[in-house]
Design a protein around this motif. Structure first.
Motif, PDB file in Angstrom:
ATOM      1  N   LYS A   1       0.807  -1.202   0.000  1.00 43.81           N
ATOM      2  CA  LYS A   1       0.000   0.000   0.000  1.00 43.81           C
ATOM      3  C   LYS A   1       0.848   1.263   0.000  1.00 43.81           C
ATOM      4  CE  LYS A   1      -4.060  -2.018   2.215  1.00 43.81           C
ATOM      5  NZ  LYS A   1      -5.025  -1.916   3.311  1.00 43.81           N
ATOM      6  N   ARG A   2       2.166   1.118   0.078  1.00 42.46           N
ATOM      7  CA  ARG A   2       3.015   2.293   0.038  1.00 42.46           C
ATOM      8  C   ARG A   2       2.966   2.915  -1.357  1.00 42.46           C
ATOM      9  NH1 ARG A   2       8.229  -0.425   2.980  1.00 42.46           N
ATOM     10  NH2 ARG A   2       7.438  -0.398   5.094  1.00 42.46           N
ATOM     11  N   LYS A   3       2.812   4.210  -1.414  1.00 42.54           N
ATOM     12  CA  LYS A   3       2.815   4.901  -2.690  1.00 42.54           C
ATOM     13  C   LYS A   3       4.234   5.351  -2.993  1.00 42.54           C
ATOM     14  CE  LYS A   3      -1.964   6.526  -2.624  1.00 42.54           C
ATOM     15  NZ  LYS A   3      -2.843   7.713  -2.700  1.00 42.54           N
ATOM     16  N   ARG A   4       4.705   4.992  -4.140  1.00 38.23           N
ATOM     17  CA  ARG A   4       6.052   5.372  -4.538  1.00 38.23           C
ATOM     18  C   ARG A   4       6.085   6.866  -4.861  1.00 38.23           C
ATOM     19  NH1 ARG A   4       9.123   0.795  -5.761  1.00 38.23           N
ATOM     20  NH2 ARG A   4       7.912  -1.114  -6.038  1.00 38.23           N
ATOM     21  N   LEU A   5       7.227   7.461  -4.571  1.00 37.91           N
ATOM     22  CA  LEU A   5       7.427   8.852  -4.968  1.00 37.91           C
ATOM     23  C   LEU A   5       7.640   8.906  -6.467  1.00 37.91           C
ATOM     24  CD1 LEU A   5       9.822   9.966  -2.096  1.00 37.91           C
ATOM     25  CD2 LEU A   5       7.357  10.321  -2.251  1.00 37.91           C
ATOM     26  N   VAL A   6       6.877   9.742  -7.148  1.00 32.81           N
ATOM     27  CA  VAL A   6       6.968   9.829  -8.601  1.00 32.81           C
ATOM     28  C   VAL A   6       7.429  11.218  -8.993  1.00 32.81           C
ATOM     29  CG1 VAL A   6       5.227   8.064  -8.996  1.00 32.81           C
ATOM     30  CG2 VAL A   6       4.543  10.451  -8.816  1.00 32.81           C
ATOM     31  N   ALA A   7       8.013  11.309 -10.169  1.00 33.29           N
ATOM     32  CA  ALA A   7       8.473  12.592 -10.677  1.00 33.29           C
ATOM     33  C   ALA A   7       7.286  13.456 -11.085  1.00 33.29           C
ATOM     34  CB  ALA A   7       9.424  12.374 -11.852  1.00 33.29           C
ATOM     35  N   SER A   8       7.542  14.749 -11.258  1.00 36.92           N
ATOM     36  CA  SER A   8       6.463  15.684 -11.598  1.00 36.92           C
ATOM     37  C   SER A   8       5.899  15.435 -12.989  1.00 36.92           C
ATOM     38  CB  SER A   8       6.979  17.122 -11.494  1.00 36.92           C
ATOM     39  OG  SER A   8       8.096  17.309 -12.358  1.00 36.92           O
ATOM     40  N   ASN A   9       6.669  14.772 -13.864  1.00 30.59           N
ATOM     41  CA  ASN A   9       6.182  14.502 -15.217  1.00 30.59           C
ATOM     42  C   ASN A   9       5.668  13.069 -15.367  1.00 30.59           C
ATOM     43  OD1 ASN A   9       8.622  13.237 -14.979  1.00 30.59           O
ATOM     44  ND2 ASN A   9       9.469  13.969 -16.920  1.00 30.59           N
TER      45      ASN A   9
END
Length: 476
Positions: free
Chosen positions: A188-196
């Motif tokens: 359930k952890r949400k990965r950190l994603v880039a702004s694009n």
């Protein structure tokens, strides 16, 4: 292949250069060598026979000596000669600098080749053990790489009203540090994603939780939330380093299948900036082993590239979209791979490949293929929104008739199956319903159509036996 220069043998036929020695060695033996290893060739000697004095001589064959790490191993060799000589070349730079060119020049020729004698092949097991031991030692020397999610990062320590940290406990130990959250499910952890990158992903927690044990998982994984316009190249790049062996999509089937499809609808898909395919767009990836498939599932939540198909994603400059992955049980994976898989084509959108193959096989074959799946995989109880088709009778279960009326009803089903198979052969041609050459199975339309044809013949044969036994029992 190892090529060596023999400096102790006359240079016959090599224009003044020392002759070459061509060695064909197993990969297991070569992998055990390092920079400090030294190879030596002994061409063999002829010595006196000993105390017999009969003038005979004992021939000692050629051998390969490997010196490495203070050890010295000797492997007997077997020489073979060919009628033709092979000439070997080596490349070398002719000019210096970044724009320098490289030329090939001959280093000699030989018609002999040395290989390990069969009796020494048994030693390769020991060499393999030594190689695995060295690899394991190298792994232990590496520092462990741990991926930290945002929830794993510690929070800064809060100061008390007096501007100081909380005092230590009675034993003099500082209080335990607080982390962001209590232990949560890693899925359930949400990965950190880039702004694009569009970080919206379908929720597959229930699919993973309801999945079978790892022992029953296959080497095939399911993709969810695929961005519209995705091609096989995007999928292969997403799994870079895992080398997918096959990417395939299933024929269209509008009903939602619990346990197969992620539970999201068109309204939830609007939350995504990048357009996504619906949950019943079923794309799978096959890997070389179950272990590789397990490693692939760990990439769930990462972003996949795509070709922009909407102005919203183009305006915001999105270049990736997060997707979800789920495991597939062995029995389901085997059935899909053999009977329902439409192989993707390089450079073509996966959706377009599916539609082209569906047009070739026809709507009737596509429907019957899913009737076959519903009966073979017992999918009826998993369908969320059951939709009626003209071929629903194919997936019905047949009860043993108890009286004459039930017998004649079952006979009607039997005749209807025969009519269905005859129409299939007429509409699809014999070339699609029968496999005259194994290479025909590489065509997805032929493989699915022939699978449906064989399944109908099996059903007809089963019903024929049931009717025959019923006639004997009832005296009809």
């Amino acid at each position: 292949m190892v090529t060596m220069v023999d400096e102790d043998t006359p240079a016959d036929g090599n224009e003044g250069r020392p002759p070459l020695i061509s060695l064909r060695l197993p990969a297991a033996l070569l992998s055990s060598l390092d920079d400090e290893s030294r190879l030596g060739i002994d061409h063999g000697t002829v010595g006196s026979a000993g105390d017999g004095g009969d003038g005979s001589a004992d021939a000692v064959g050629p051998s390969l000596t490997i010196a490495a790490g203070g050890t010295r191993d000797v492997h007997p060799l077997e020489a073979t000669a060919s009628d033709r000589s092979t000439e070997y070349y080596q490349s070398a730079s002719t000019t210096e600098g970044a724009n320098g060119s490289r030329d090939l020049y001959s280093i000699g020729r030989t018609n002999q080749q040395y290989t390990l004698k069969p009796k020494s092949a048994a030693d390769l097991k020991e060499i393999g053990k030594k190689t695995r031991r060295l690899l394991e030692e190298e792994r232990k020397k590496r520092k462990e790489i741990v991926r930290l999610d945002e929830s794993d990062l510690p929070l800064p320590e809060k100061e008390t009203a007096g501007g100081k940290n909380p005092p230590p406990d009675e034993d003099g130990k500082p209080p335990p540090k607080k982390t962001g959250r209590a232990a949560i499910n890693p899925r359930k952890r949400k990965r950190l994603v880039a702004s694009n990158v569009d970080g919206w992903i379908p929720d597959v927690d229930e699919l993973v939780a309801a999945a079978t044990t790892k022992e029953d998982r296959s080497n095939i994984v399911r993709l969810h939330g695929l961005p519209v316009g995705a091609k096989p190249e995007h999928v292969r790049k997403f799994f870079d380093g895992l080398n997918p062996s096959l990417i395939f999509v299933l024929p269209s089937f509008d009903s939602h299948i619990n346990g197969w499809d992620a539970d999201y609808d068109a309204v939830e898909r609007k939350e995504a900036v990048v357009r996504r395919y619906p949950s019943n767009f079923r794309v799978y990836v096959e890997f070389t082993s179950v272990l590789v498939a397990e490693a692939a599932i760990e990439r769930s939540g990462e972003s996949m590239g795509f070709e922009a198909t909407s102005t919203a994603s183009e305006k915001r400059g999105f270049v990736g979209a997060s997707i979800s992955l789920s495991p597939v049980p062995k029995d389901v994976a085997a059935f899909l791979h053999e009977h329902l898989a439409i192989h993707t084509r390089k450079g073509e959108r996966i959706f377009d490949t599916m539609k082209k193959n569906e047009r070739r096989m026809g709507e009737a074959v596509a429907e019957m293929s899913w009737q076959m799946a519903k009966k073979r995989l017992k999918l009826k109880r998993h369908l969320k929104d059951k939709q009626t088709t003209s071929h629903d009778h194919l997936s019905e279960e047949y009860a043993l008739p108890k009286d004459r009326s039930q017998y004649f009803e079952l006979a009607k089903v039997y005749n209807r199956l025969i009519d269905t198979h005859e129409r299939l052969e007429l509409n699809s041609s014999v070339l699609l319903t029968h496999t005259f050459d194994p290479s025909l199975l590489e065509d997805s339309v032929h493989r699915i159509t022939s699978a449906v044809s064989e399944w109908l013949l099996d059903e007809i044969e089963i019903l024929a036996r049931v009717l025959k036994e019923s006639r004997l029992r009832m005296g009809i």
